[in-house]
Design a protein around this motif. Structure first.
Motif, PDB file in Angstrom:
ATOM      1  N   ARG A 134      44.142  25.303  50.389  1.00  0.00           N
ATOM      2  CA  ARG A 134      45.115  24.648  49.434  1.00  0.00           C
ATOM      3  C   ARG A 134      45.416  25.778  48.278  1.00  0.00           C
ATOM      4  NH1 ARG A 134      44.967  22.431  44.744  1.00  0.00           N
ATOM      5  NH2 ARG A 134      42.894  22.948  44.292  1.00  0.00           N
ATOM      6  N   LEU A 135      44.172  26.324  47.707  1.00  0.00           N
ATOM      7  CA  LEU A 135      44.461  27.354  46.830  1.00  0.00           C
ATOM      8  C   LEU A 135      45.263  28.411  47.280  1.00  0.00           C
ATOM      9  CD1 LEU A 135      40.645  27.337  45.578  1.00  0.00           C
ATOM     10  CD2 LEU A 135      42.560  26.310  44.455  1.00  0.00           C
ATOM     11  N   ILE A 136      45.148  28.913  48.436  1.00  0.00           N
ATOM     12  CA  ILE A 136      45.861  30.010  48.761  1.00  0.00           C
ATOM     13  C   ILE A 136      47.585  29.679  49.057  1.00  0.00           C
ATOM     14  CG2 ILE A 136      46.600  31.535  50.790  1.00  0.00           C
ATOM     15  CD1 ILE A 136      43.546  31.470  51.490  1.00  0.00           C
ATOM     16  N   ASN A 137      47.768  28.252  49.506  1.00  0.00           N
ATOM     17  CA  ASN A 137      49.070  27.897  49.380  1.00  0.00           C
ATOM     18  C   ASN A 137      49.618  27.608  47.910  1.00  0.00           C
ATOM     19  OD1 ASN A 137      49.017  27.778  52.329  1.00  0.00           O
ATOM     20  ND2 ASN A 137      48.514  25.828  52.346  1.00  0.00           N
ATOM     21  N   ARG A 138      48.948  27.241  47.025  1.00  0.00           N
ATOM     22  CA  ARG A 138      49.398  27.111  45.777  1.00  0.00           C
ATOM     23  C   ARG A 138      49.764  28.547  45.154  1.00  0.00           C
ATOM     24  NH1 ARG A 138      52.393  25.228  42.641  1.00  0.00           N
ATOM     25  NH2 ARG A 138      51.772  24.513  40.463  1.00  0.00           N
ATOM     26  N   LEU A 142      54.015  32.416  43.503  1.00  0.00           N
ATOM     27  CA  LEU A 142      54.581  34.049  43.375  1.00  0.00           C
ATOM     28  C   LEU A 142      55.906  33.689  44.126  1.00  0.00           C
ATOM     29  CD1 LEU A 142      51.426  35.862  44.746  1.00  0.00           C
ATOM     30  CD2 LEU A 142      52.622  36.020  42.335  1.00  0.00           C
ATOM     31  N   ALA A 143      56.184  32.777  44.931  1.00  0.00           N
ATOM     32  CA  ALA A 143      57.269  32.843  45.664  1.00  0.00           C
ATOM     33  C   ALA A 143      58.360  32.229  44.732  1.00  0.00           C
ATOM     34  CB  ALA A 143      57.357  31.817  46.940  1.00  0.00           C
ATOM     35  N   ARG A 144      58.373  31.508  43.427  1.00  0.00           N
ATOM     36  CA  ARG A 144      59.040  31.049  42.512  1.00  0.00           C
ATOM     37  C   ARG A 144      59.684  32.509  41.878  1.00  0.00           C
ATOM     38  NH1 ARG A 144      55.523  27.028  41.055  1.00  0.00           N
ATOM     39  NH2 ARG A 144      55.244  28.158  38.931  1.00  0.00           N
ATOM     40  N   PHE A 145      59.119  33.660  41.810  1.00  0.00           N
ATOM     41  CA  PHE A 145      59.406  34.791  41.329  1.00  0.00           C
ATOM     42  C   PHE A 145      59.843  35.835  42.463  1.00  0.00           C
ATOM     43  CE2 PHE A 145      56.646  32.624  38.316  1.00  0.00           C
ATOM     44  CZ  PHE A 145      57.199  32.723  37.102  1.00  0.00           C
ATOM     45  N   GLY A 146      60.129  35.393  43.627  1.00  0.00           N
ATOM     46  CA  GLY A 146      60.720  36.356  44.399  1.00  0.00           C
ATOM     47  C   GLY A 146      59.479  37.480  44.938  1.00  0.00           C
ATOM     48  N   ARG A 174      48.884  40.155  48.914  1.00  0.00           N
ATOM     49  CA  ARG A 174      47.906  39.918  49.812  1.00  0.00           C
ATOM     50  C   ARG A 174      46.672  39.514  49.129  1.00  0.00           C
ATOM     51  NH1 ARG A 174      46.683  45.050  53.364  1.00  0.00           N
ATOM     52  NH2 ARG A 174      45.264  43.488  54.346  1.00  0.00           N
ATOM     53  N   LEU A 175      46.590  38.201  49.557  1.00  0.00           N
ATOM     54  CA  LEU A 175      45.258  37.472  48.752  1.00  0.00           C
ATOM     55  C   LEU A 175      43.845  38.031  49.325  1.00  0.00           C
ATOM     56  CD1 LEU A 175      46.808  34.012  48.161  1.00  0.00           C
ATOM     57  CD2 LEU A 175      46.391  35.509  46.326  1.00  0.00           C
ATOM     58  N   SER A 176      43.918  38.393  50.326  1.00  0.00           N
ATOM     59  CA  SER A 176      42.438  38.806  51.232  1.00  0.00           C
ATOM     60  C   SER A 176      42.020  40.156  50.647  1.00  0.00           C
ATOM     61  CB  SER A 176      43.004  39.005  52.640  1.00  0.00           C
ATOM     62  OG  SER A 176      44.025  40.306  52.853  1.00  0.00           O
ATOM     63  N   LEU A 177      42.726  40.801  49.655  1.00  0.00           N
ATOM     64  CA  LEU A 177      42.079  41.959  49.128  1.00  0.00           C
ATOM     65  C   LEU A 177      40.947  41.639  48.158  1.00  0.00           C
ATOM     66  CD1 LEU A 177      45.166  44.143  48.545  1.00  0.00           C
ATOM     67  CD2 LEU A 177      43.618  44.181  50.367  1.00  0.00           C
ATOM     68  N   ARG A 178      40.059  42.338  48.173  1.00  0.00           N
ATOM     69  CA  ARG A 178      38.974  42.089  47.046  1.00  0.00           C
ATOM     70  C   ARG A 178      39.496  42.205  45.674  1.00  0.00           C
ATOM     71  NH1 ARG A 178      33.384  44.806  49.582  1.00  0.00           N
ATOM     72  NH2 ARG A 178      33.259  43.477  51.450  1.00  0.00           N
ATOM     73  N   GLN A 179      40.397  43.063  45.355  1.00  0.00           N
ATOM     74  CA  GLN A 179      40.782  43.349  43.863  1.00  0.00           C
ATOM     75  C   GLN A 179      42.185  42.747  43.913  1.00  0.00           C
ATOM     76  OE1 GLN A 179      39.928  46.143  45.924  1.00  0.00           O
ATOM     77  NE2 GLN A 179      37.815  46.288  44.770  1.00  0.00           N
ATOM     78  N   ALA A 180      42.425  41.650  44.406  1.00  0.00           N
ATOM     79  CA  ALA A 180      43.393  41.007  44.284  1.00  0.00           C
ATOM     80  C   ALA A 180      44.124  40.523  42.865  1.00  0.00           C
ATOM     81  CB  ALA A 180      43.500  39.719  45.241  1.00  0.00           C
ATOM     82  N   ALA A 181      43.117  40.115  42.083  1.00  0.00           N
ATOM     83  CA  ALA A 181      43.169  39.850  40.495  1.00  0.00           C
ATOM     84  C   ALA A 181      43.513  41.067  39.871  1.00  0.00           C
ATOM     85  CB  ALA A 181      41.991  39.088  39.955  1.00  0.00           C
ATOM     86  N   ASP A 182      43.001  42.080  40.044  1.00  0.00           N
ATOM     87  CA  ASP A 182      43.314  43.318  39.407  1.00  0.00           C
ATOM     88  C   ASP A 182      44.774  43.720  39.628  1.00  0.00           C
ATOM     89  OD1 ASP A 182      40.766  43.378  38.407  1.00  0.00           O
ATOM     90  OD2 ASP A 182      39.938  44.536  39.904  1.00  0.00           O
ATOM     91  N   PHE A 202      43.291  30.647  39.442  1.00  0.00           N
ATOM     92  CA  PHE A 202      43.082  30.065  40.714  1.00  0.00           C
ATOM     93  C   PHE A 202      42.463  31.074  41.564  1.00  0.00           C
ATOM     94  CE2 PHE A 202      47.273  27.365  40.182  1.00  0.00           C
ATOM     95  CZ  PHE A 202      46.716  26.351  40.970  1.00  0.00           C
ATOM     96  N   LEU A 203      42.611  32.177  41.289  1.00  0.00           N
ATOM     97  CA  LEU A 203      41.978  33.514  41.943  1.00  0.00           C
ATOM     98  C   LEU A 203      40.520  33.476  41.971  1.00  0.00           C
ATOM     99  CD1 LEU A 203      44.216  36.365  41.828  1.00  0.00           C
ATOM    100  CD2 LEU A 203      43.977  35.011  43.761  1.00  0.00           C
ATOM    101  N   GLU A 204      40.072  33.023  40.728  1.00  0.00           N
ATOM    102  CA  GLU A 204      38.431  32.650  40.441  1.00  0.00           C
ATOM    103  C   GLU A 204      38.010  31.516  41.247  1.00  0.00           C
ATOM    104  OE1 GLU A 204      38.064  31.893  36.216  1.00  0.00           O
ATOM    105  OE2 GLU A 204      38.623  34.052  35.970  1.00  0.00           O
TER     106      GLU A 204
END
Length: 296
Positions: free
Chosen positions: A80-84, A89-93, A98-106, A130-132
């Protein structure tokens, strides 16, 4: 009740009590209570098929199911969190993040919209939160999996439940997670025969017969829904890892027409046959024909 007498708890499912099939009948709490009492008294007298009693799991059995069920809930929350996040992000194109990366938040600071502008401040702050939560859910899933492996390694080899998990995990295509779910949801229960195994999983049909009419109304869906979902997923995975087994060859022979509807129907039949084969494997030691098993 006299002092020192033992209390006995029975679970009486109301669905096992036969009722009138009249379209309109009197139904009150008093009538329902009397009907249940008459059915219960008939069961105490030993009348067969008068009604049935559900098997109440012990405290230890119920507690052993909690890690697998909690993990299933956490995996659903993770999805659910990944889809959200992807929807935001899709709204901004943005579709390549990649959410699987460890530094995704950075990497949120470097994201640009389809117009080449940075993400708005409130949107970026929402994505951070959301990422937290996503990282917390993933950490809890890893903790459950590691604790299971630790208990499995520390348990004696003769422990019934853990021995079944080890035995099932030797089959190519069945992991520890699936083996643990099967053992604690069905295989550790004292079911009398293969029909009871299939009924408990809700993988049997629901025939509708009246006079000359004979038809099938599909799956009964009266059993363990979690087990039924897991077995259908395992059946598809079984076809990938055990292509030369008799069960896989049986499925391929009956779906040779290539129609999706045929495969969708027969995968349920394969799941039922596979569950019965696994039940015989852990209870009687009968290895399914053609199934590849790892060395002990």
């Amino acid at each position: 009740m006299a002092a020192g007498a033992r209390h006995r708890c029975l679970c009486h499912p109301s669905s096992s009590v036969p009722v009138s099939r009249e379209h309109r009948r009197a139904k009150t709490d008093r009538l329902d209570t009397e009907l249940l009492m008459r059915a219960f008294l008939g069961w105490l007298r030993g009348e067969k098929r008068h009604c049935s009693m559900a098997a109440i799991p012990t405290l230890e059995e119920e507690d052993a199911r909690r890690p697998n069920r909690e993990r299933e809930t956490l995996v659903g929350e993770q999805t659910r969190l990944i889809n959200r996040v992807k929807a935001i992000l899709a709204r901004f194109g943005v579709r390549s993040f990649r959410l699987s990366l460890r530094q995704a938040a950075d990497r949120l600071e470097s994201i640009r919209t389809a117009e080449g502008t940075p993400l708005p401040d409130n949107t970026r702050a929402e994505l951070y939160r959301f990422l937290e939560r996503l990282n917390l859910v993933r950490a809890q899933i890893r903790a459950i999996e590691q604790e299971r492996l630790r208990r499995l390694a520390a348990a004696p080899a003769v422990a019934n439940g853990h021995a079944m998990v080890r035995l099932l995990a030797r089959i190519i295509g069945i992991g520890v997670e699936t083996a643990d779910m099967l053992v604690h949801e069905i295989l550790s229960r004292p079911l009398r025969d293969r029909r009871a195994v299939a009924r408990y999983a809700g993988l049997t049909g629901s025939p509708d017969e009246s006079g000359q009419r004979r038809r099938e109304k599909g799956l009964a869906r009266a059993g363990n829904a979690r087990l039924r979902r897991g077995m259908i997923q395992l059946a598809w995975r079984f076809l990938l890892f055990q292509k030369d087994s008799d069960l896989a060859q049986w499925f391929q022979a009956r779906t040779s027409d290539g129609r999706k509807t045929t495969r969708k129907t027969m995968i349920v039949a394969l799941a039922r046959k596979l569950l019965i084969a696994l039940w015989r494997f852990v209870t009687a030691g009968e290895v399914p024909q053609g199934v590849i098993v790892r060395a002990a």
